[in-house]
Write an enzyme that holds these catalytic residues in place. Sequence first.
Site, PDB file in Angstrom:
ATOM      1  N   CYS A 119      12.217  -8.108  -3.778  1.00 22.54           N
ATOM      2  CA  CYS A 119      11.918  -8.974  -2.548  1.00 22.54           C
ATOM      3  C   CYS A 119      12.668 -10.135  -2.773  1.00 22.54           C
ATOM      4  O   CYS A 119      13.216 -10.720  -2.062  1.00 22.54           O
ATOM      5  CB  CYS A 119      10.640  -9.395  -2.278  1.00 22.54           C
ATOM      6  SG  CYS A 119       9.596  -7.977  -1.769  1.00 22.54           S
ATOM      7  N   HIS A 252      11.111 -15.923   1.210  1.00 22.11           N
ATOM      8  CA  HIS A 252      10.812 -14.435   1.637  1.00 22.11           C
ATOM      9  C   HIS A 252       9.535 -14.366   2.384  1.00 22.11           C
ATOM     10  O   HIS A 252       8.320 -15.326   2.151  1.00 22.11           O
ATOM     11  CB  HIS A 252      10.439 -13.889   0.246  1.00 22.11           C
ATOM     12  CG  HIS A 252      10.037 -12.617   0.185  1.00 22.11           C
ATOM     13  ND1 HIS A 252      10.461 -11.593   1.182  1.00 22.11           N
ATOM     14  CD2 HIS A 252       8.736 -11.946  -0.489  1.00 22.11           C
ATOM     15  CE1 HIS A 252       9.909 -10.518   0.917  1.00 22.11           C
ATOM     16  NE2 HIS A 252       8.792 -10.784   0.001  1.00 22.11           N
ATOM     17  N   ASN A 282       6.484  -7.896   6.001  1.00 20.98           N
ATOM     18  CA  ASN A 282       7.386  -8.130   4.688  1.00 20.98           C
ATOM     19  C   ASN A 282       8.363  -7.045   4.689  1.00 20.98           C
ATOM     20  O   ASN A 282       8.308  -5.862   4.859  1.00 20.98           O
ATOM     21  CB  ASN A 282       6.354  -7.993   3.657  1.00 20.98           C
ATOM     22  CG  ASN A 282       6.977  -8.152   2.213  1.00 20.98           C
ATOM     23  OD1 ASN A 282       8.434  -8.156   2.506  1.00 20.98           O
ATOM     24  ND2 ASN A 282       6.264  -8.366   1.292  1.00 20.98           N
TER      25      ASN A 282
END
Length: 325
Positions: A119, A252, A282
């Site tokens: 990520c 993020h 996500n």
Amino acid sequence: MRIYSRILGTGSYLPEKRLTNADLAAELAHQGVETSDDWIVERTGIRARHFAADAQGSSDLATEAARRALTAAGISAEELDLIIVATSTPDMVFPSVATMVQHKLGTAGCPAFDVQAVCSGFIYALTIADSMIQSGSAKRALVIGSEVFSRILDFKDRTTCVLFGDGAGAVILEAADKPGILATDLHADGKHKDILCVPGHVNRGGILGDPVLKMDGQAVFKLAVGVLEETARASLAKANLTDADIDWLIPHQANIRIMQSTAKKLKLSADKVVVTVDQHGNTSAASIPLALDTAVRDGRIQRGQTLMLEGVGGGFTWGSVLLRY
Ligand code: UT7
């Protein structure tokens, strides 16, 4: 004279198939897995996500995002002299997604490679592109985050499968005599490798180990809130700026609670945080460039504003990029 890098254009792409929490909960119920819109919204802020079609790989999503970024930048693919793709869900073990994107864009010759920092991948990729531009080895870079996390989810594990989505975001970075990117900060600590991982791997023509995402959500949560504040402060210090100089925080997009907690620590009001986790879930390395492009296109982000981009993910990896848009 010192060379800097600045963002010339942004683009993003979301696959057509969109599932609300209710849609996903209904699909999971068929497999005896129980979840609800209420639980997902309350614990994560996620309301919907997109899943790629069977025939779509990371390189397809990445190429679409790249085309849109090129159009926004007003340049052609032939003018690129560097392509970096951040992904943990490549089409193949090799070659890289970046070389596939290069070919799909109809160009050839410039260096193209993938970065794997889960990520935090886009933050890593942007930092590498910035360094290559600063050193004079590239003038126009295409930097992409692209993921098809739906391919590595265990749809029997409700603690993870409701969290992720697919998508891609891209930026064109160009050499400039003024920043642009003001400061970058990257970190990793491999001792946390087991709290977020996909342990399976290709071995002698088969898959050895479980090829689906495993996460200790609470351990990740605790680490994330600490390091996101640290890395933001480190980038601010390098640029001699303070919290008050940030116009937009683009973190993020994993969990709204982590994002709110980071904003609070940086003394930023909630309306200075770009939030797309509600609509995208996500999307790992794609989440930051997707959020950036969303806020550029809807007019929130304006030229001259100061943006703090920051990510955290498996590895453990984390980092930030502070830039003047
Ligand atoms: O991109 C990488 C970064 N990743 C992250 O940042 C993720 C960080 N972690 C998180 O976002 C959160 O830890 C989660 C959203 C993953 C989990 O939230 P939580 O508040 O830590 O929940 P929990 O794991 O403590 O679970 C609470 C309860 C449990 O039930 P019991 O044991 O209290 O009866 C779970 O079994 O919620 C249950 N649960 C669910 N219930 C309905 C877990 N997943 C679900 C679900 N639907 N999908």
